[in-house]
Write a protein that holds these residues in place. Structure first.
Motif, short mmCIF file in Angstrom:
data_model
loop_
_atom_site.label_atom_id
_atom_site.label_comp_id
_atom_site.label_asym_id
_atom_site.label_seq_id
_atom_site.Cartn_x
_atom_site.Cartn_y
_atom_site.Cartn_z
N VAL A 275 0.86 -1.19 0.00
CA VAL A 275 0.00 0.00 0.00
C VAL A 275 0.89 1.23 0.00
N GLU A 276 0.53 2.22 -0.80
CA GLU A 276 1.20 3.52 -0.75
C GLU A 276 0.17 4.57 -1.13
N GLU A 277 -0.05 5.52 -0.22
CA GLU A 277 -1.02 6.58 -0.45
C GLU A 277 -0.57 7.85 0.26
N GLU A 278 -1.27 8.93 -0.04
CA GLU A 278 -1.10 10.17 0.71
C GLU A 278 -2.28 10.32 1.64
N PHE A 279 -2.03 10.89 2.83
CA PHE A 279 -3.11 11.18 3.77
C PHE A 279 -2.70 12.39 4.59
N ILE A 280 -3.67 12.94 5.30
CA ILE A 280 -3.41 14.07 6.19
C ILE A 280 -3.73 13.61 7.61
N VAL A 281 -2.77 13.80 8.49
CA VAL A 281 -2.95 13.44 9.90
C VAL A 281 -4.17 14.17 10.44
N THR B 292 3.28 17.90 14.72
CA THR B 292 3.50 19.23 14.14
C THR B 292 3.25 19.17 12.64
N ASP B 293 2.84 20.26 12.08
CA ASP B 293 2.56 20.34 10.63
C ASP B 293 1.57 19.26 10.19
N ASN B 294 0.54 19.02 11.03
CA ASN B 294 -0.39 17.94 10.70
C ASN B 294 -1.35 18.30 9.57
N ASP B 295 -1.20 19.47 8.98
CA ASP B 295 -2.03 19.84 7.83
C ASP B 295 -1.32 19.56 6.50
N ILE B 296 -0.09 19.09 6.57
CA ILE B 296 0.69 18.80 5.37
C ILE B 296 0.49 17.33 4.98
N PRO B 297 0.17 17.05 3.72
CA PRO B 297 -0.01 15.65 3.31
C PRO B 297 1.23 14.80 3.59
N CYS B 298 0.99 13.58 4.03
CA CYS B 298 2.05 12.62 4.34
C CYS B 298 1.94 11.43 3.39
N ASN B 299 3.06 10.78 3.16
CA ASN B 299 3.09 9.55 2.39
C ASN B 299 3.07 8.39 3.39
N ILE B 300 2.18 7.44 3.18
CA ILE B 300 2.08 6.27 4.06
C ILE B 300 2.27 5.02 3.22
N THR C 284 7.64 -8.32 4.28
CA THR C 284 8.78 -9.11 3.85
C THR C 284 8.28 -10.11 2.80
N ASP C 285 9.20 -10.67 2.04
CA ASP C 285 8.83 -11.58 0.95
C ASP C 285 8.05 -12.80 1.42
N ASP C 286 8.24 -13.21 2.68
CA ASP C 286 7.51 -14.37 3.20
C ASP C 286 6.19 -13.98 3.86
N TRP C 287 5.83 -12.69 3.82
CA TRP C 287 4.58 -12.17 4.37
C TRP C 287 4.45 -12.37 5.88
N GLN C 288 5.57 -12.42 6.60
CA GLN C 288 5.53 -12.62 8.04
C GLN C 288 5.77 -11.33 8.83
N LEU C 289 6.40 -10.33 8.20
CA LEU C 289 6.62 -9.04 8.86
C LEU C 289 5.95 -7.95 8.04
N ALA C 290 5.12 -7.14 8.72
CA ALA C 290 4.47 -6.01 8.08
C ALA C 290 4.99 -4.72 8.73
N SER C 291 5.38 -3.77 7.91
CA SER C 291 5.93 -2.50 8.40
C SER C 291 5.02 -1.34 8.00
N LEU C 292 4.89 -0.37 8.91
CA LEU C 292 4.17 0.86 8.62
C LEU C 292 5.18 1.99 8.52
N LEU C 293 5.22 2.64 7.35
CA LEU C 293 6.13 3.75 7.13
C LEU C 293 5.34 5.01 6.82
N ILE C 294 5.66 6.09 7.51
CA ILE C 294 5.07 7.39 7.23
C ILE C 294 6.22 8.31 6.87
N ASN C 295 6.15 8.88 5.68
CA ASN C 295 7.23 9.71 5.14
C ASN C 295 8.57 8.97 5.23
#
Length: 135
Positions: free
Chosen positions: A5-11, A63-71, A76-87
């Protein structure tokens, strides 16, 4: 890593993103409910049972929660670890094999079906390297 998943959102805006492993029994959900951001490990059973949940942020503290963020949600390739990245900053990881969730603030204590008596471990850059490079 598999970028699911990759999208933009606003906090602080109502946001719900999910990623369910193909042909599997688990997935993850990110939710911003206008006051907080949480990342959930879910079972793909009827009703998507919550296996564990980790706090990502309080909207009022961002801070700056009105600026769009990338999420991004990446696996992992074996589908055992899921990571959440923001910016491009990793805020949380769920380890489905070991049934444990990690977050930067180690909050709240382990809950849901993965509940343990141990304290939640803080997600550090060193732990991220260990989890992802150890695969």
């Amino acid at each position: 890593m598999i970028l699911e998943v990759e999208e933009e959102f606003i906090v602080g805006e109502d946001t719900f993103l999910d990623s369910v492993v193909p042909d599997s029994s688990h997935g993850v959900v990110f939710e911003d409910n206008l006051t907080t951001g949480y990342f959930y490990a879910i079972g793909k059973m009827p009703g998507q049972a919550i296996l564990d949940a980790v706090h990502i942020y309080n909207v009022a503290d961002v801070t700056d929660n009105d600026i769009p963020c990338n999420i991004k949600i990446a696996w992992t390739d074996d589908w055992q670890l899921a990571s959440l990245l923001i910016n491009n900053y990793c805020h949380a990881i769920f380890d489905f094999k070991n049934k444990v969730g990690y977050s930067r603030n180690a909050f709240p204590p382990s809950s849901g079906k993965w509940k343990t008596d141990n304290e939640r471990t803080v997600l550090t850059d060193e732990l991220i390297d260990k989890l992802l490079m150890g695969k």
